[in-house]
Design a protein around this motif. Sequence first.
Motif, short mmCIF file in Angstrom:
data_model
loop_
_atom_site.label_atom_id
_atom_site.label_comp_id
_atom_site.label_asym_id
_atom_site.label_seq_id
_atom_site.Cartn_x
_atom_site.Cartn_y
_atom_site.Cartn_z
N ASP A 12 0.83 -1.21 0.00
CA ASP A 12 0.00 0.00 0.00
C ASP A 12 0.87 1.26 0.00
OD1 ASP A 12 -1.86 1.95 0.33
OD2 ASP A 12 -2.86 1.04 2.08
N ALA A 13 0.93 1.91 -1.15
CA ALA A 13 1.80 3.09 -1.32
C ALA A 13 1.36 4.25 -0.42
CB ALA A 13 1.79 3.53 -2.77
N ALA A 14 0.14 4.19 0.11
CA ALA A 14 -0.36 5.27 0.98
C ALA A 14 0.47 5.41 2.26
CB ALA A 14 -1.83 5.01 1.33
N TYR A 15 1.22 4.37 2.61
CA TYR A 15 2.05 4.45 3.82
C TYR A 15 3.30 5.30 3.62
CZ TYR A 15 -0.72 1.00 6.34
OH TYR A 15 -1.73 0.37 7.00
N ILE A 16 3.67 5.53 2.36
CA ILE A 16 4.91 6.29 2.11
C ILE A 16 4.74 7.72 2.65
CG2 ILE A 16 6.45 7.22 0.31
CD1 ILE A 16 5.80 4.68 -1.31
N LEU A 77 8.20 5.85 6.78
CA LEU A 77 8.39 5.02 5.59
C LEU A 77 8.71 5.94 4.42
CD1 LEU A 77 8.06 1.95 4.79
CD2 LEU A 77 5.96 2.70 3.65
N VAL A 78 9.82 5.65 3.76
CA VAL A 78 10.23 6.48 2.61
C VAL A 78 10.57 5.57 1.43
CG1 VAL A 78 11.16 8.33 4.07
CG2 VAL A 78 12.65 6.45 3.35
N GLN A 79 10.67 6.19 0.26
CA GLN A 79 11.08 5.42 -0.91
C GLN A 79 12.55 5.06 -0.79
OE1 GLN A 79 9.48 7.49 -4.32
NE2 GLN A 79 7.75 6.11 -4.16
N GLY A 80 12.88 3.85 -1.25
CA GLY A 80 14.25 3.36 -1.11
C GLY A 80 15.24 4.28 -1.80
N ALA A 81 16.38 4.53 -1.14
CA ALA A 81 17.36 5.46 -1.69
C ALA A 81 18.09 4.84 -2.87
CB ALA A 81 18.35 5.86 -0.60
N VAL A 82 18.29 3.53 -2.85
CA VAL A 82 19.09 2.88 -3.88
C VAL A 82 18.21 2.17 -4.91
CG1 VAL A 82 20.95 1.23 -4.30
CG2 VAL A 82 20.92 2.58 -2.17
N GLN A 83 17.38 1.24 -4.45
CA GLN A 83 16.58 0.43 -5.38
C GLN A 83 15.27 1.11 -5.71
OE1 GLN A 83 15.91 -3.57 -3.95
NE2 GLN A 83 14.78 -4.05 -5.81
N GLN A 84 15.05 1.33 -6.99
CA GLN A 84 13.81 2.01 -7.43
C GLN A 84 12.59 1.16 -7.09
OE1 GLN A 84 12.97 3.15 -11.41
NE2 GLN A 84 12.34 5.09 -10.50
N GLY A 85 11.55 1.82 -6.57
CA GLY A 85 10.31 1.11 -6.26
C GLY A 85 10.29 0.48 -4.88
N SER A 86 11.45 0.43 -4.21
CA SER A 86 11.48 -0.19 -2.87
C SER A 86 11.15 0.86 -1.82
CB SER A 86 12.86 -0.79 -2.60
OG SER A 86 13.79 0.26 -2.47
N VAL A 87 10.84 0.38 -0.62
CA VAL A 87 10.60 1.31 0.49
C VAL A 87 11.50 0.93 1.66
CG1 VAL A 87 8.20 1.94 -0.06
CG2 VAL A 87 8.64 -0.15 1.26
#
Length: 458
Positions: A12-16, A77-87
């Motif tokens: 659930d992207a709403a947690y970002i 919770l943030v978007q992953g700094a290295v891997q795209q699409g990860s959190v």
Amino acid sequence: MKHTDLRVIFDDAAYIGQEVTVCGWVRTSRDSKTMAFLELNDGTTFRHLQIVLDKSVITDPAPFLKLGTALCVTGTLVQGAVQQGSVEINAKELTVLGECPSDYPLQKKRHTLEYLRTIPHLRVRSNTFNAVFRVRSVVSAAIHTYFQQNNYVYIHTPILTSSDCEGAGEMFKVTTIGYSNEYKSEEEYYANDFFGKKASLSVSGQLEGEVAAMALGKIYTFGPSFRAENSNTPRHVAEFWHVEPEVAFADLTDIIGIAEDMIKFIINTVLEKCPDELAFFEKHFEAGLREKLNAVATNDFAVLDYTDAIEMLKKADVDFVYPVEWGCDLQTEHERYITEVVFKKPVFVTNYPKDIKSFYMKQNPDGKTVAATDLLVPGVGEIIGCSEREADLTKLLAAMEAKGMSIEEYHDYLDLRKFGSAPHSGFGLGLERIIMYVTGVSNIRDVLLYPRTVGSIR
Ligand code: 4AD
């Protein structure tokens, strides 16, 4: 304890951007000058969640970095700094729920399956067993869904039994009498035992399943079966989970269709629900696994008459250890040749000689064979044993007498042929065997929490 499942957070992207609290165990960790990182898993997903510890916020990260430690983590919770699409979580607060000292047997390196078998209580924390048990759960649920959607009634057949379904005598005895030389005969011993007669753990729920099918039409059982066979192979355990549908008004062709349909449903469900697990198995256990499963789900299975199989094996340019003659049981090497060399897909071998099969199978008009089939698959061998049942009382009695069975003990079963007997068929699928097939794990000991095998119980 208020926290969010890792699966929910991943899905659930709403947690970002939100503050979240998660719990789990430290699976990997690494430390650097200003930052530390750990990966957490809570079992709700195969994936690990990265937790980032900024040492200006978390001044002493050491207690949180030990592998196996149970943690509660709060942070953003943030978007992953290295891997795209990860959190990942930028940690604000960490609490150790359970410490894990450095003699924890699961360290960073990849352990062998043999080593992991020595620690069954801990191996389930490894990636391999996380994936195995997730798939096992999905397969089990798929089996229920398949039968429930097709109007079958789920029946619980007894585990304690007084009859031998397969007639092979490979049963565990159940007794409450300890070692004793008090009794003059076996009869006297059992007469004094708990049930007043010999009792065992059931090798199959089929006979009771037939009782239910003669009233409810389409039933299935799904529970443990027990075999005391002295087979120390990668495919046999003493306690396995057994799926046994029994279908009234179905002949061998009908039940073969049902078995194929069910296997395809299971495979499609795993392909849909376990992409991460399958990617893992493909990398570490079986190259091309997903392609294999997709092919199985979309192509017809082969059907091969036993007599033709014998001819095929005799002509094969292979030195089999076990000689092939009409009337012999197929050995693993023969099954592998048929499925892996000739067909390269699942094969139903049909119409076996009656002398090597069970008493309840329908006798074919040739007087030599029975309407039975085994489903053989590449890499595993037999995963399903199946047959149309003998519905004719006279023929059934003759088969039982020929096998020297006690008619008296099968009174209830024989009544089914007396009162409203109907053509019917069924099969048994070994849950562990289908798990091996869909994961590529080649030893049955690695698809059970606590495998029971000859000379080994824990
Ligand atoms: O072929 P089996 O012995 O058939 C029966 O028990 C029938 N009563 C089934 C039925 O018609 N209702 O066993 C069925 C399946 C096998 O194909 C295999 O997958 C599994 O049960 N099986 C075992 N799995 C693991 N360890 C063992 N020792 C097993 N024995 C059988």
